[in-house]
Design an enzyme around this catalytic site. Sequence first.
Site, PDB file in Angstrom:
ATOM      1  N   ARG A  64       5.286  -4.879  -2.457  1.00 42.61           N
ATOM      2  CA  ARG A  64       5.940  -5.657  -3.674  1.00 42.61           C
ATOM      3  C   ARG A  64       6.100  -5.233  -4.479  1.00 42.61           C
ATOM      4  O   ARG A  64       5.398  -5.350  -5.559  1.00 42.61           O
ATOM      5  CB  ARG A  64       4.887  -7.197  -3.603  1.00 42.61           C
ATOM      6  CG  ARG A  64       4.719  -8.182  -2.469  1.00 42.61           C
ATOM      7  CD  ARG A  64       4.013  -9.273  -3.014  1.00 42.61           C
ATOM      8  NE  ARG A  64       2.470  -9.152  -3.513  1.00 42.61           N
ATOM      9  CZ  ARG A  64       1.958 -10.031  -4.240  1.00 42.61           C
ATOM     10  NH1 ARG A  64       2.631 -11.591  -3.773  1.00 42.61           N
ATOM     11  NH2 ARG A  64       0.844 -10.178  -4.964  1.00 42.61           N
ATOM     12  N   ASP A  66       7.390  -3.388  -8.290  1.00 44.93           N
ATOM     13  CA  ASP A  66       7.157  -4.847  -9.265  1.00 44.93           C
ATOM     14  C   ASP A  66       8.755  -4.741 -10.142  1.00 44.93           C
ATOM     15  O   ASP A  66       9.278  -3.746  -9.695  1.00 44.93           O
ATOM     16  CB  ASP A  66       6.141  -3.729 -10.656  1.00 44.93           C
ATOM     17  CG  ASP A  66       5.402  -5.012 -11.943  1.00 44.93           C
ATOM     18  OD1 ASP A  66       5.885  -6.034 -11.240  1.00 44.93           O
ATOM     19  OD2 ASP A  66       4.681  -4.851 -11.603  1.00 44.93           O
ATOM     20  N   TYR A 129       5.235   6.995  -2.448  1.00 46.78           N
ATOM     21  CA  TYR A 129       6.529   6.272  -3.982  1.00 46.78           C
ATOM     22  C   TYR A 129       7.017   7.977  -4.092  1.00 46.78           C
ATOM     23  O   TYR A 129       6.271   9.335  -3.978  1.00 46.78           O
ATOM     24  CB  TYR A 129       5.604   5.791  -4.663  1.00 46.78           C
ATOM     25  CG  TYR A 129       5.287   4.667  -4.788  1.00 46.78           C
ATOM     26  CD1 TYR A 129       6.632   3.201  -4.839  1.00 46.78           C
ATOM     27  CD2 TYR A 129       4.533   3.374  -3.699  1.00 46.78           C
ATOM     28  CE1 TYR A 129       6.014   1.843  -4.644  1.00 46.78           C
ATOM     29  CE2 TYR A 129       4.304   2.081  -2.988  1.00 46.78           C
ATOM     30  CZ  TYR A 129       5.235   1.397  -4.328  1.00 46.78           C
ATOM     31  OH  TYR A 129       5.400   0.295  -3.705  1.00 46.78           O
ATOM     32  N   ARG A 219       2.475   4.062 -11.335  1.00 44.14           N
ATOM     33  CA  ARG A 219       2.500   4.851 -12.392  1.00 44.14           C
ATOM     34  C   ARG A 219       0.862   5.023 -13.612  1.00 44.14           C
ATOM     35  O   ARG A 219       1.528   5.229 -14.053  1.00 44.14           O
ATOM     36  CB  ARG A 219       3.625   3.395 -13.558  1.00 44.14           C
ATOM     37  CG  ARG A 219       4.466   3.107 -12.379  1.00 44.14           C
ATOM     38  CD  ARG A 219       5.554   1.688 -13.183  1.00 44.14           C
ATOM     39  NE  ARG A 219       5.133   0.611 -12.945  1.00 44.14           N
ATOM     40  CZ  ARG A 219       5.253  -0.333 -13.292  1.00 44.14           C
ATOM     41  NH1 ARG A 219       5.475  -0.319 -15.484  1.00 44.14           N
ATOM     42  NH2 ARG A 219       4.377  -1.186 -13.567  1.00 44.14           N
TER      43      ARG A 219
END
Length: 290
Positions: A64, A66, A129, A219
């Site tokens: 999911r 962001d 990622y 992040r």
Amino acid sequence: MNKPVDPSVDGFIRYRIDLAYDGTNYWGFAAQKKHRTVQGELLKALTTVFGKSKTAFDMRVAGRTDAGVHATGQVIHIDLTQKQLKRLGRTVGMMGSLNDLLPQDIRIYSVSEAPAGFDARYSAAYRRYRYVIADKLAPKNPLLARSTLWIKHELDLVQMQASALGLIGLHDYASFCRPKLGATTIREVRELTVKRNPDAGNVIEVEILADAFCHNMVRAIVGALIAAGEGKTTPDGVIKRLEKRSRIGSFKVQPPHGLTLIEVGYPADDKLAAQAEMAKNLRTLDEAED
């Protein structure tokens, strides 16, 4: 909406859909009433093709993402009845029909009938990622500005790489996650690399692969690595922050636009159900990722 479906019992056929999107203009993946989201656009297209669904087609997503985060390797599943499938008719097929209805910053790359036991979220064995940074040594490419973090000064790649090594393994990443009541922050980071890519304009690419991620985890980790590259912390300082297991005073969460979900990995078909069951036992709440 998220109950497991057995097609042989419930009369559904489950489909795996692989897709990509530019997340710039979306408030993340998950549907929201007051904001435009990737899932919202998918549901609109699915409803046009297959009619209304009280369960939102039982859609589940692998990660999911962001608000502002992109994906080139996202995976979802949907459940369709034979009645819904008849509405498709003799057209360009499901992928073509949906792509014709979706905005240009969302593209479906493949649609296939899912093997038994497949769950896009819980059957996933890992997610990968990539975060892209253009520092002083990388020319700023305006065509990639929506997917690259621009930094004016040079980053110390050696310090970033050394700091990354200390974050690999099975740990409690509470120092790098936005906490959620009842959700675990224990994850297994299996790979974390920092390198320059001369074929992509000499940008710095941070790639991280883990079984799953909690909210803002990638992040926040990138924030720690950038701090090390700027000389504001050391590899030992990053490890000490990990061990504190607290977001208070932790590293800055970096902007979302540099982040892309590039891969979701699944086990062999005969292990999909077991992987899903194990993941559900580990994570009882639907945590947001990045």
